[in-house]
Design an enzyme around this catalytic site. Structure first.
Site, mmCIF file in Angstrom:
data_model
loop_
_atom_site.group_PDB
_atom_site.id
_atom_site.type_symbol
_atom_site.label_atom_id
_atom_site.label_comp_id
_atom_site.label_asym_id
_atom_site.label_seq_id
_atom_site.Cartn_x
_atom_site.Cartn_y
_atom_site.Cartn_z
ATOM 1 C CG HIS A 1 -47.355 109.775 8.786
ATOM 2 N ND1 HIS A 1 -48.141 109.614 9.946
ATOM 3 C CD2 HIS A 1 -46.080 109.154 9.011
ATOM 4 C CE1 HIS A 1 -47.521 108.757 10.645
ATOM 5 N NE2 HIS A 1 -46.506 108.473 10.183
ATOM 6 C CB CYS B 1 -43.764 111.353 15.332
ATOM 7 S SG CYS B 1 -43.398 109.616 15.681
ATOM 8 C CG HIS C 1 -41.682 109.495 9.815
ATOM 9 N ND1 HIS C 1 -42.391 110.732 10.542
ATOM 10 C CD2 HIS C 1 -42.505 108.717 10.423
ATOM 11 C CE1 HIS C 1 -43.403 110.397 11.334
ATOM 12 N NE2 HIS C 1 -43.559 109.106 11.175
ATOM 13 C CG HIS D 1 -44.778 104.629 9.432
ATOM 14 N ND1 HIS D 1 -43.824 103.878 10.332
ATOM 15 C CD2 HIS D 1 -44.952 105.773 9.739
ATOM 16 C CE1 HIS D 1 -43.784 104.991 11.093
ATOM 17 N NE2 HIS D 1 -44.301 105.916 11.130
ATOM 18 C CG HIS E 1 -45.955 104.347 -3.017
ATOM 19 N ND1 HIS E 1 -46.625 102.903 -2.872
ATOM 20 C CD2 HIS E 1 -44.673 104.226 -3.234
ATOM 21 C CE1 HIS E 1 -45.319 102.097 -2.723
ATOM 22 N NE2 HIS E 1 -44.598 102.864 -2.845
ATOM 23 C CD GLU F 1 -47.557 105.202 12.802
ATOM 24 O OE1 GLU F 1 -46.506 105.420 13.300
ATOM 25 O OE2 GLU F 1 -48.558 105.947 13.139
#
Length: 120
Positions: free
Chosen positions: A15, A26, A30, A32, A70, A109
């Site tokens: 996201h 952010c 990237h 998590h 995913h 996260e």
């Protein structure tokens, strides 16, 4: 007296946060390893000795998990700005109708940052 039980899940997703300043880390794409804890609160059933079968929790969460794992969260309707807070609220509104005793959703996260949502 009520008791709280929990079931933990983990999913991988990418996201970015579109509304943070341009230079904020952010704002870049990237990913998590998201941690999700579902907490349910109710009285212990005197007959079987539990609140709910953990398998029922997993079954209720599975369609949500499949939608998130995913995937690129920003592409999912309602998650265009997928902060931990918004993600927790999004999950709540999909899960509460299936699990009426849902009490809390915890999203992490990272191992040091997360959100606790109680859906009032």
């Amino acid at each position: 007296m009520k008791t709280i039980i929990f079931k933990d899940f983990q999913f991988e997703a990418a996201h970015y946060l579109p509304y943070v300043p341009k230079m904020h880390k952010c704002r870049r794409l990237h990913g998590h390893s998201f941690f999700v804890r579902l907490e349910l609160k109710d009285k212990i059933n005197e007959k079987n000795g539990w609140i709910i079968d953990y398998a029922e929790i997993k079954l209720a969460f599975q369609p949500i998990y499949d939608q998130l794992d995913h995937h690129f969260l920003n592409d999912i309707p309602g998650l265009e700005n997928p902060t931990s807070e918004i993600l927790a609220k999004w999950i709540w509104h999909r899960l509460k109708p299936k699990l009426s005793i849902l009490n809390t959703i915890i999203i992490k996260e990272t191992c040091t940052s997360g959100c606790i949502y109680q859906g009032f």
